[in-house]
Design a protein around this motif. Sequence first.
Motif, PDB file in Angstrom:
ATOM      1  N   ASP A 127       0.834  -1.207   0.000  1.00 19.18           N
ATOM      2  CA  ASP A 127       0.000   0.000   0.000  1.00 19.18           C
ATOM      3  C   ASP A 127       0.866   1.253   0.000  1.00 19.18           C
ATOM      4  N   CYS A 128       2.123   1.093   0.425  1.00 19.95           N
ATOM      5  CA  CYS A 128       3.049   2.223   0.475  1.00 19.95           C
ATOM      6  C   CYS A 128       4.464   1.667   0.356  1.00 19.95           C
ATOM      7  N   VAL A 129       5.293   2.309  -0.466  1.00 24.53           N
ATOM      8  CA  VAL A 129       6.679   1.892  -0.656  1.00 24.53           C
ATOM      9  C   VAL A 129       7.590   3.012  -0.171  1.00 24.53           C
ATOM     10  N   HIS A 130       8.519   2.680   0.727  1.00 26.70           N
ATOM     11  CA  HIS A 130       9.356   3.698   1.372  1.00 26.70           C
ATOM     12  C   HIS A 130      10.728   3.849   0.728  1.00 26.70           C
ATOM     13  N   SER A 131      11.041   3.115  -0.321  1.00 29.39           N
ATOM     14  CA  SER A 131      12.434   3.022  -0.755  1.00 29.39           C
ATOM     15  C   SER A 131      12.628   3.240  -2.252  1.00 29.39           C
ATOM     16  N   VAL A 132      11.933   4.196  -2.827  1.00 28.01           N
ATOM     17  CA  VAL A 132      12.165   4.554  -4.233  1.00 28.01           C
ATOM     18  C   VAL A 132      13.396   5.454  -4.284  1.00 28.01           C
ATOM     19  N   ASP A 133      14.433   4.997  -4.984  1.00 24.95           N
ATOM     20  CA  ASP A 133      15.700   5.743  -4.939  1.00 24.95           C
ATOM     21  C   ASP A 133      16.343   5.977  -6.305  1.00 24.95           C
ATOM     22  N   ARG A 134      15.633   5.639  -7.388  1.00 27.96           N
ATOM     23  CA  ARG A 134      16.203   5.860  -8.710  1.00 27.96           C
ATOM     24  C   ARG A 134      15.087   5.870  -9.742  1.00 27.96           C
ATOM     25  N   ASP A 135      15.345   6.549 -10.841  1.00 28.75           N
ATOM     26  CA  ASP A 135      14.342   6.680 -11.904  1.00 28.75           C
ATOM     27  C   ASP A 135      13.898   5.320 -12.419  1.00 28.75           C
ATOM     28  N   ARG A 136      14.849   4.428 -12.638  1.00 27.33           N
ATOM     29  CA  ARG A 136      14.522   3.130 -13.226  1.00 27.33           C
ATOM     30  C   ARG A 136      13.563   2.338 -12.345  1.00 27.33           C
ATOM     31  N   LEU A 137      13.761   2.406 -11.047  1.00 30.10           N
ATOM     32  CA  LEU A 137      12.860   1.708 -10.133  1.00 30.10           C
ATOM     33  C   LEU A 137      11.473   2.336 -10.161  1.00 30.10           C
ATOM     34  N   ALA A 138      11.409   3.664 -10.158  1.00 30.78           N
ATOM     35  CA  ALA A 138      10.113   4.333 -10.241  1.00 30.78           C
ATOM     36  C   ALA A 138       9.391   3.933 -11.521  1.00 30.78           C
ATOM     37  N   ASP A 139      10.125   3.891 -12.616  1.00 28.26           N
ATOM     38  CA  ASP A 139       9.519   3.500 -13.887  1.00 28.26           C
ATOM     39  C   ASP A 139       8.960   2.077 -13.818  1.00 28.26           C
ATOM     40  N   ALA A 140       9.697   1.170 -13.168  1.00 27.26           N
ATOM     41  CA  ALA A 140       9.258  -0.219 -13.063  1.00 27.26           C
ATOM     42  C   ALA A 140       8.024  -0.345 -12.184  1.00 27.26           C
ATOM     43  N   LEU A 141       7.972   0.381 -11.090  1.00 30.86           N
ATOM     44  CA  LEU A 141       6.782   0.354 -10.235  1.00 30.86           C
ATOM     45  C   LEU A 141       5.575   0.916 -10.975  1.00 30.86           C
ATOM     46  N   HIS A 142       5.772   1.970 -11.728  1.00 31.15           N
ATOM     47  CA  HIS A 142       4.672   2.549 -12.508  1.00 31.15           C
ATOM     48  C   HIS A 142       4.211   1.581 -13.593  1.00 31.15           C
ATOM     49  N   ALA A 143       5.156   0.999 -14.329  1.00 25.83           N
ATOM     50  CA  ALA A 143       4.811   0.094 -15.423  1.00 25.83           C
ATOM     51  C   ALA A 143       4.109  -1.163 -14.930  1.00 25.83           C
ATOM     52  N   ALA A 144       4.316  -1.518 -13.662  1.00 21.84           N
ATOM     53  CA  ALA A 144       3.694  -2.723 -13.114  1.00 21.84           C
ATOM     54  C   ALA A 144       2.178  -2.616 -13.096  1.00 21.84           C
ATOM     55  N   ASP A 145       1.635  -1.407 -12.954  1.00 19.85           N
ATOM     56  CA  ASP A 145       0.175  -1.238 -12.925  1.00 19.85           C
ATOM     57  C   ASP A 145      -0.150   0.234 -13.195  1.00 19.85           C
ATOM     58  N   PRO A 146       0.069   0.683 -14.418  1.00 20.11           N
ATOM     59  CA  PRO A 146      -0.025   2.124 -14.708  1.00 20.11           C
ATOM     60  C   PRO A 146      -1.409   2.721 -14.553  1.00 20.11           C
ATOM     61  N   ASP A 147      -2.442   1.888 -14.602  1.00 21.78           N
ATOM     62  CA  ASP A 147      -3.811   2.406 -14.512  1.00 21.78           C
ATOM     63  C   ASP A 147      -4.413   2.256 -13.118  1.00 21.78           C
ATOM     64  N   ALA A 148      -3.614   1.792 -12.172  1.00 20.08           N
ATOM     65  CA  ALA A 148      -4.105   1.592 -10.811  1.00 20.08           C
ATOM     66  C   ALA A 148      -4.218   2.932 -10.083  1.00 20.08           C
ATOM     67  N   PRO A 149      -4.987   2.958  -8.995  1.00 19.69           N
ATOM     68  CA  PRO A 149      -4.961   4.148  -8.141  1.00 19.69           C
ATOM     69  C   PRO A 149      -3.532   4.421  -7.697  1.00 19.69           C
ATOM     70  N   PRO A 150      -3.173   5.682  -7.471  1.00 14.89           N
ATOM     71  CA  PRO A 150      -1.787   6.009  -7.157  1.00 14.89           C
ATOM     72  C   PRO A 150      -1.256   5.258  -5.930  1.00 14.89           C
TER      73      PRO A 150
END
Length: 230
Positions: free
Chosen positions: A98-121
């Motif tokens: 429900d919450c991720v505390h450890s986003v530390d690079r663009d590539r990881l953010a992109d991967a988390l977004h791509a995992a479910d781009p249409d989901a609630p934020p």
Amino acid sequence: MTTVDLHARLADLDARIFDAARSVGRDPLELTRIVVTKFHPAELITRLHELGVRDVGESRQQELTAKRDELPNLDGVQWHFVGQIQTKKARAIRAASDCVHSVDRDRLADALHAADPDAPPLDVFLQVNLTDDPGRGGAVPADVSALAEHVAFSCASLRVRGVMAVAPLGVEPADAFARLAEAGASVRRVVPDATWMSAGMSGDFAEAIAAGATHLRIGSAITGPRPVRD
């Protein structure tokens, strides 16, 4: 540990949080206490839930996924992922958090977004590396605002909530958390409502509260020592 012991530990920790907040003029009700249950069985989370705990943290993807699958009916629980993330595990972490505390690079953010781009934020913290070791998790403080800009404007399914860090060994926690607060201010120049700060563990939560922490990641002070793993 018996449920009576667990209740006593929770009550003691919450009283200490209350006192630490009041001593620096803060409202204890604005703090979120996350119980980190790494290596403990899912049954402990059930007992914590019975005692009113609603925020649980895990630092390993396999453990988070397994516990959430084992406990599908715990009403109101928010699952926080607080550990380092391999990009290849972003999909599984997105599915279980429900919450991720450890986003530390663009590539990881992109991967988390791509995992479910249409989901609630998905609520995310940007992790800051407060050491001189580039191998440690977290973006260097000077790069955090650029990371915030990337997440805010290129990853629509992620919502930047604030910053997170672990106080390095050998450094005064108050000094470390002051640097984290500065990084948080730089993030708010990009995302004005990113007011959260994930900081403070069992041994340094008072210093984190004094520096402005909103989310405390508490493990052993509540759960006792971690079980030995084979």
